[in-house]
Design an enzyme around this catalytic site. Structure first.
Site, PDB file in Angstrom:
ATOM      1  N   SER A 139       0.853  -1.195   0.000  1.00 40.64           N
ATOM      2  CA  SER A 139       0.000   0.000   0.000  1.00 40.64           C
ATOM      3  C   SER A 139       0.884   1.239   0.000  1.00 40.64           C
ATOM      4  O   SER A 139       2.027   1.191   0.484  1.00 40.64           O
ATOM      5  CB  SER A 139      -0.880   0.014   1.254  1.00 40.64           C
ATOM      6  OG  SER A 139      -1.496   1.271   1.425  1.00 40.64           O
ATOM      7  N   TYR A 152      -1.379  -0.455  10.450  1.00 38.99           N
ATOM      8  CA  TYR A 152      -1.686  -0.802   9.050  1.00 38.99           C
ATOM      9  C   TYR A 152      -0.505  -0.437   8.144  1.00 38.99           C
ATOM     10  O   TYR A 152       0.010  -1.267   7.387  1.00 38.99           O
ATOM     11  CB  TYR A 152      -2.965  -0.114   8.564  1.00 38.99           C
ATOM     12  CG  TYR A 152      -3.239  -0.434   7.113  1.00 38.99           C
ATOM     13  CD1 TYR A 152      -3.554  -1.731   6.711  1.00 38.99           C
ATOM     14  CD2 TYR A 152      -3.129   0.546   6.118  1.00 38.99           C
ATOM     15  CE1 TYR A 152      -3.763  -2.046   5.372  1.00 38.99           C
ATOM     16  CE2 TYR A 152      -3.340   0.238   4.785  1.00 38.99           C
ATOM     17  CZ  TYR A 152      -3.660  -1.057   4.417  1.00 38.99           C
ATOM     18  OH  TYR A 152      -3.856  -1.369   3.087  1.00 38.99           O
TER      19      TYR A 152
HETATM   20  P1  NDP Z   1     -11.613  -5.948   0.557  1.00 41.89           P
HETATM   21  O1  NDP Z   1     -12.027  -5.748   1.974  1.00 41.89           O
HETATM   22  O2  NDP Z   1     -12.589  -5.675  -0.511  1.00 41.89           O
HETATM   23  O3  NDP Z   1     -11.031  -7.429   0.364  1.00 41.89           O
HETATM   24  C1  NDP Z   1     -10.172  -7.987   1.323  1.00 41.89           C
HETATM   25  C2  NDP Z   1     -10.052  -9.478   1.091  1.00 41.89           C
HETATM   26  O4  NDP Z   1      -9.164 -10.008   2.091  1.00 41.89           O
HETATM   27  C3  NDP Z   1     -11.369 -10.207   1.227  1.00 41.89           C
HETATM   28  O5  NDP Z   1     -11.523 -11.116   0.155  1.00 41.89           O
HETATM   29  C4  NDP Z   1     -11.240 -10.955   2.542  1.00 41.89           C
HETATM   30  O6  NDP Z   1     -11.910 -12.209   2.447  1.00 41.89           O
HETATM   31  C5  NDP Z   1      -9.738 -11.179   2.626  1.00 41.89           C
HETATM   32  N1  NDP Z   1      -9.296 -11.425   3.982  1.00 41.89           N
HETATM   33  C6  NDP Z   1      -9.278 -10.570   5.037  1.00 41.89           C
HETATM   34  N2  NDP Z   1      -8.848 -11.196   6.143  1.00 41.89           N
HETATM   35  C7  NDP Z   1      -8.575 -12.480   5.777  1.00 41.89           C
HETATM   36  C8  NDP Z   1      -8.093 -13.621   6.464  1.00 41.89           C
HETATM   37  N3  NDP Z   1      -7.808 -13.594   7.795  1.00 41.89           N
HETATM   38  N4  NDP Z   1      -7.929 -14.766   5.773  1.00 41.89           N
HETATM   39  C9  NDP Z   1      -8.212 -14.820   4.466  1.00 41.89           C
HETATM   40  N5  NDP Z   1      -8.678 -13.789   3.753  1.00 41.89           N
HETATM   41  C10 NDP Z   1      -8.854 -12.626   4.418  1.00 41.89           C
HETATM   42  O7  NDP Z   1     -10.314  -5.027   0.367  1.00 41.89           O
HETATM   43  P2  NDP Z   1      -9.341  -4.756  -0.883  1.00 41.89           P
HETATM   44  O8  NDP Z   1      -9.667  -5.616  -2.025  1.00 41.89           O
HETATM   45  O9  NDP Z   1      -9.294  -3.300  -1.073  1.00 41.89           O
HETATM   46  O10 NDP Z   1      -7.955  -5.169  -0.230  1.00 41.89           O
HETATM   47  C11 NDP Z   1      -7.112  -6.177  -0.750  1.00 41.89           C
HETATM   48  C12 NDP Z   1      -5.691  -5.872  -0.339  1.00 41.89           C
HETATM   49  O11 NDP Z   1      -5.299  -4.626  -0.897  1.00 41.89           O
HETATM   50  C13 NDP Z   1      -5.464  -5.743   1.159  1.00 41.89           C
HETATM   51  O12 NDP Z   1      -4.238  -6.340   1.474  1.00 41.89           O
HETATM   52  C14 NDP Z   1      -5.402  -4.234   1.386  1.00 41.89           C
HETATM   53  O13 NDP Z   1      -4.644  -3.891   2.507  1.00 41.89           O
HETATM   54  C15 NDP Z   1      -4.750  -3.796   0.104  1.00 41.89           C
HETATM   55  N6  NDP Z   1      -4.958  -2.409  -0.278  1.00 41.89           N
HETATM   56  C16 NDP Z   1      -6.209  -1.865  -0.422  1.00 41.89           C
HETATM   57  C17 NDP Z   1      -6.355  -0.543  -0.810  1.00 41.89           C
HETATM   58  C18 NDP Z   1      -7.686   0.122  -0.937  1.00 41.89           C
HETATM   59  O14 NDP Z   1      -7.733   1.367  -0.893  1.00 41.89           O
HETATM   60  N7  NDP Z   1      -8.773  -0.608  -1.139  1.00 41.89           N
HETATM   61  C19 NDP Z   1      -5.191   0.275  -1.139  1.00 41.89           C
HETATM   62  C20 NDP Z   1      -3.922  -0.382  -0.922  1.00 41.89           C
HETATM   63  C21 NDP Z   1      -3.829  -1.678  -0.543  1.00 41.89           C
HETATM   64  P3  NDP Z   1     -12.787 -12.887   3.617  1.00 41.89           P
HETATM   65  O15 NDP Z   1     -13.332 -11.773   4.467  1.00 41.89           O
HETATM   66  O16 NDP Z   1     -13.837 -13.653   2.881  1.00 41.89           O
HETATM   67  O17 NDP Z   1     -11.816 -13.759   4.314  1.00 41.89           O
HETATM   68  C1  8X3 Z   2      -5.114   1.555   1.629  1.00 41.69           C
HETATM   69  C2  8X3 Z   2      -4.902   2.897   1.020  1.00 41.69           C
HETATM   70  O1  8X3 Z   2      -4.624   5.376   1.502  1.00 41.69           O
HETATM   71  O2  8X3 Z   2      -6.100   4.098   2.973  1.00 41.69           O
HETATM   72  O3  8X3 Z   2      -3.943   0.838   1.722  1.00 41.69           O
HETATM   73  O4  8X3 Z   2      -3.714   3.820   3.122  1.00 41.69           O
HETATM   74  S1  8X3 Z   2      -4.834   4.086   2.215  1.00 41.69           S
END
Ligand code: NDP
Ligand code: 8X3
Length: 252
Positions: A139, A152
């Site tokens: 991120s 985070y």
């Molecule tokens: P979502 O919340 O839409 O998706 C997160 C996914 O992670 C879900 O499929 C969830 O599945 C899974 N997950 C969470 N905890 C667990 C666990 N303990 N075991 C297995 N699966 C898990 O978020 P995003 O798609 O946005 O996030 C995906 C990744 O991208 C993350 O690592 C996030 O930190 C990163 N990210 C997101 C950004 C954003 O702004 N959206 C920006 C930068 C990075 P389930 O709950 O079914 O287990």
């Molecule tokens: C998620 C993006 O800007 O909330 O990783 O940190 S931000």
């Protein structure tokens, strides 16, 4: 033989969009996450296009991760690409107001979970060799501090350095490793971060143009399908309408 992608967190956001993108590309899919009904729905959607194997999996549970990898059907091994995407942020409040459990949950998922899956799949990725890849979802928060980022952001800094260190150790194996570091993207991320506050999530994305899950899925697919001799070390992606801000100063 079809290439195989193993995606963590395929039930939502980037992971689900990546599953659809790799299906378009003809890859066999291993889709994992905790919500079985969502995995089943995605399998039902994509199984007409490509072979799909689903496994309900909490990445925090090292034994369960190893068991899921050991139980991969022959057609889904060795894995070509691992997309370490499962992750979450919690408690967007100052550090001194955070419940300790929320810090533990982020570390257990974003750090321990990511290394659990990586460790279990490294032998298969090395067996694949040239063309194999690990794509880690970091991120912008891993590089740039901001209020409420506490654990985070620190967990995503781990993802970046782990990516670089893996590159060193995997140098002679052909396995590529990339840290994709997105900025603001509209998924269920903020709903999770606010523990279900849909209004707060809607407010964050209102009046601007965040990245979409599909935008990031396209980058994940791009990185994993580059010619085998190219390794993108880190890819930081922001929406055009997001940038950094000035330093904060405490004044009398
Ligand atoms: P979502 O919340 O839409 O998706 C997160 C996914 O992670 C879900 O499929 C969830 O599945 C899974 N997950 C969470 N905890 C667990 C666990 N303990 N075991 C297995 N699966 C898990 O978020 P995003 O798609 O946005 O996030 C995906 C990744 O991208 C993350 O690592 C996030 O930190 C990163 N990210 C997101 C950004 C954003 O702004 N959206 C920006 C930068 C990075 P389930 O709950 O079914 O287990
Ligand atoms: C998620 C993006 O800007 O909330 O990783 O940190 S931000």
């Amino acid at each position: 033989m079809s290439k195989v992608v193993f995606i963590t967190g395929a039930t939502s956001g980037f992971g689900r969009a990546a599953a659809r993108r790799f299906a378009q590309g003809g890859w066999s899919l291993v889709l994992t996450g905790r919500r079985t009904e969502r995995l089943e729905a995605l399998r039902d959607e994509l199984a007409a296009q490509v072979p799909v194997h689903i496994a309900t999996l909490d990445v925090r549970d090292a034994a369960a991760v190893q068991a899921a990898v050991d139980a991969l059907p022959a057609d889904f091994r060795p894995v070509t690409s691992l997309i370490n995407n499962a992750g979450l942020a919690l408690a967007p409040v100052p550090a001194q107001k955070v419940a300790l459990q929320d810090w533990h949950t982020m570390i257990d998922t974003n750090v321990t979970g990511l290394v659990n899956v990586t460790h279990a799949l490294l032998p298969q990725l090395i067996e694949t060799g040239a063309g194999a890849s690990i794509v880690n979802l970091g991120s912008v928060a891993g590089q740039w501090p901001y209020p409420g980022g506490h654990v985070y952001g620190a967990s995503k800094a781990f993802v970046q350095q782990f990516t670089y260190n893996l590159r060193c150790d995997l140098l002679s194996t052909g396995v590529r490793v990339t840290d994709i570091a997105p900025g603001m993207a509209e998924t269920e991320f903020t709903l999770v971060r606010t523990k279900g506050d849909q209004a707060a999530s809607d407010k964050l994305y209102r009046g601007t143009t965040p990245l979409s899950a599909e935008d990031i899925a396209e980058q994940i697919f791009y990185v994993a399908t580059l010619p085998a001799h190219i390794n993108i070390n880190r890819l930081e992606i922001m929406p055009t309408r997001q940038a950094w801000s000035a330093f904060a100063v405490d004044r009398d």
